[in-house]
Motif scaffolding. Sequence first.
Motif, mmCIF file in Angstrom:
data_model
loop_
_atom_site.group_PDB
_atom_site.id
_atom_site.type_symbol
_atom_site.label_atom_id
_atom_site.label_comp_id
_atom_site.label_asym_id
_atom_site.label_seq_id
_atom_site.Cartn_x
_atom_site.Cartn_y
_atom_site.Cartn_z
ATOM 1 N N ALA A 92 -8.036 -1.209 -13.596
ATOM 2 C CA ALA A 92 -6.858 -0.343 -13.633
ATOM 3 C C ALA A 92 -7.171 0.967 -14.351
ATOM 4 C CB ALA A 92 -5.702 -1.050 -14.319
ATOM 5 N N VAL A 93 -6.656 2.059 -13.770
ATOM 6 C CA VAL A 93 -6.725 3.373 -14.397
ATOM 7 C C VAL A 93 -5.306 3.792 -14.778
ATOM 8 C CG1 VAL A 93 -7.336 5.806 -14.046
ATOM 9 C CG2 VAL A 93 -8.810 4.003 -13.110
ATOM 10 N N THR A 94 -4.374 3.703 -13.802
ATOM 11 C CA THR A 94 -2.943 3.918 -14.041
ATOM 12 C C THR A 94 -2.204 2.825 -13.275
ATOM 13 O OG1 THR A 94 -2.506 5.321 -12.108
ATOM 14 C CG2 THR A 94 -3.309 6.434 -14.102
ATOM 15 N N ARG A 95 -0.881 2.938 -13.223
ATOM 16 C CA ARG A 95 -0.083 1.930 -12.530
ATOM 17 C C ARG A 95 -0.445 1.818 -11.048
ATOM 18 N NH1 ARG A 95 4.910 1.251 -9.786
ATOM 19 N NH2 ARG A 95 5.247 3.483 -9.608
ATOM 20 N N ILE A 96 -0.809 2.929 -10.409
ATOM 21 C CA ILE A 96 -1.110 2.871 -8.972
ATOM 22 C C ILE A 96 -2.561 3.244 -8.643
ATOM 23 C CG2 ILE A 96 1.292 3.319 -8.385
ATOM 24 C CD1 ILE A 96 0.459 6.087 -7.409
ATOM 25 N N THR A 97 -3.350 3.569 -9.633
ATOM 26 C CA THR A 97 -4.744 3.955 -9.399
ATOM 27 C C THR A 97 -5.687 2.979 -10.073
ATOM 28 O OG1 THR A 97 -4.132 6.289 -9.255
ATOM 29 C CG2 THR A 97 -6.449 5.806 -9.686
ATOM 30 N N ARG A 98 -6.713 2.581 -9.317
ATOM 31 C CA ARG A 98 -7.746 1.694 -9.854
ATOM 32 C C ARG A 98 -9.122 2.255 -9.529
ATOM 33 N NH1 ARG A 98 -5.888 -3.898 -7.307
ATOM 34 N NH2 ARG A 98 -5.611 -2.499 -5.575
ATOM 35 N N ALA A 99 -10.047 2.057 -10.457
ATOM 36 C CA ALA A 99 -11.449 2.309 -10.146
ATOM 37 C C ALA A 99 -11.881 1.185 -9.220
ATOM 38 C CB ALA A 99 -12.279 2.303 -11.422
ATOM 39 N N GLU A 100 -12.600 1.538 -8.155
ATOM 40 C CA GLU A 100 -12.991 0.523 -7.184
ATOM 41 C C GLU A 100 -14.446 0.748 -6.774
ATOM 42 O OE1 GLU A 100 -10.903 -1.330 -3.366
ATOM 43 O OE2 GLU A 100 -11.578 0.723 -3.005
ATOM 44 N N PHE A 101 -15.220 -0.309 -6.872
ATOM 45 C CA PHE A 101 -16.609 -0.300 -6.447
ATOM 46 C C PHE A 101 -16.754 -1.424 -5.433
ATOM 47 C CE2 PHE A 101 -16.165 1.092 -10.777
ATOM 48 C CZ PHE A 101 -16.869 2.294 -10.798
ATOM 49 N N GLU A 102 -17.122 -1.068 -4.197
ATOM 50 C CA GLU A 102 -17.189 -2.067 -3.130
ATOM 51 C C GLU A 102 -18.550 -2.001 -2.458
ATOM 52 O OE1 GLU A 102 -13.793 -3.721 -0.561
ATOM 53 O OE2 GLU A 102 -14.454 -1.884 0.449
ATOM 54 N N TYR A 103 -19.148 -3.186 -2.259
ATOM 55 C CA TYR A 103 -20.488 -3.278 -1.711
ATOM 56 C C TYR A 103 -20.527 -4.299 -0.584
ATOM 57 C CZ TYR A 103 -21.159 -1.137 -6.233
ATOM 58 O OH TYR A 103 -21.043 -0.315 -7.322
ATOM 59 N N ALA A 104 -21.112 -3.904 0.543
ATOM 60 C CA ALA A 104 -21.315 -4.849 1.638
ATOM 61 C C ALA A 104 -22.367 -5.867 1.196
ATOM 62 C CB ALA A 104 -21.788 -4.111 2.886
ATOM 63 N N ILE A 105 -22.120 -7.136 1.503
ATOM 64 C CA ILE A 105 -23.070 -8.202 1.193
ATOM 65 C C ILE A 105 -23.232 -9.072 2.437
ATOM 66 C CG2 ILE A 105 -22.550 -8.209 -1.289
ATOM 67 C CD1 ILE A 105 -20.893 -10.775 -0.812
ATOM 68 N N PRO A 106 -24.303 -9.844 2.524
ATOM 69 C CA PRO A 106 -24.452 -10.742 3.667
ATOM 70 C C PRO A 106 -23.324 -11.769 3.715
ATOM 71 C CG PRO A 106 -26.539 -10.486 2.502
ATOM 72 C CD PRO A 106 -25.482 -9.853 1.646
ATOM 73 N N ALA A 107 -22.860 -12.072 4.929
ATOM 74 C CA ALA A 107 -21.764 -13.026 5.104
ATOM 75 C C ALA A 107 -22.116 -14.391 4.519
ATOM 76 C CB ALA A 107 -21.402 -13.150 6.579
#
Length: 185
Positions: A67-82
């Motif tokens: 969480a950064v604010t009520r509606i904003t989040r830091a997001e880190f997303e990585y593709a991984i093997p299924a």
Amino acid sequence: MALEIERRFLVRGSGWRDHILWGQRLRQGYLQASADGVTVRVRLEDDEPMETSAGQGSRAWLTLKAAVTRITRAEFEYAIPADDARQLLALTTDSLSKQRYGLDLPGGDWVLDVFEGENAPLVLAEVELEREDQPLTVPPWCLKEITGRGDLSNAALARCAWSHRPLAERQALLDGGLCNDGDID
């Protein structure tokens, strides 16, 4: 750092069906979930996507959010093997499945989740925005805004399913008045 600026809404009715662009079935589990700290999620798009434009079969991601604010989040997303995602999902105790639909609505990137299993018949809409103060026209089938309600986050629904919550609590949320008369600034 990537930022996710998102507003969320409880949905009632089926008016959203006229806006479907694509659909996919998702399973997701939580390796760590914290209202104040970092949430670590693994998500798997099932092998047989529904009407997806990609039609590529299984895809998976590992996502970290804070969480950064009520509606904003830091997001880190990585593709991984299924296959890795399947193994990670087997390690989680908190998980859920849902049908996700992309919608052709203005004002941001809209998706709608139709929860399955013990979270059915819950339906939630989300819109990703470019900035927090962005004006937004909310569709009439959005019953109530639930942005910032940690008890209705996907991680919370994985931990304590909708059907396990007290009936009075569920009914009070569903009986709320419409969240909008159109535009919300």
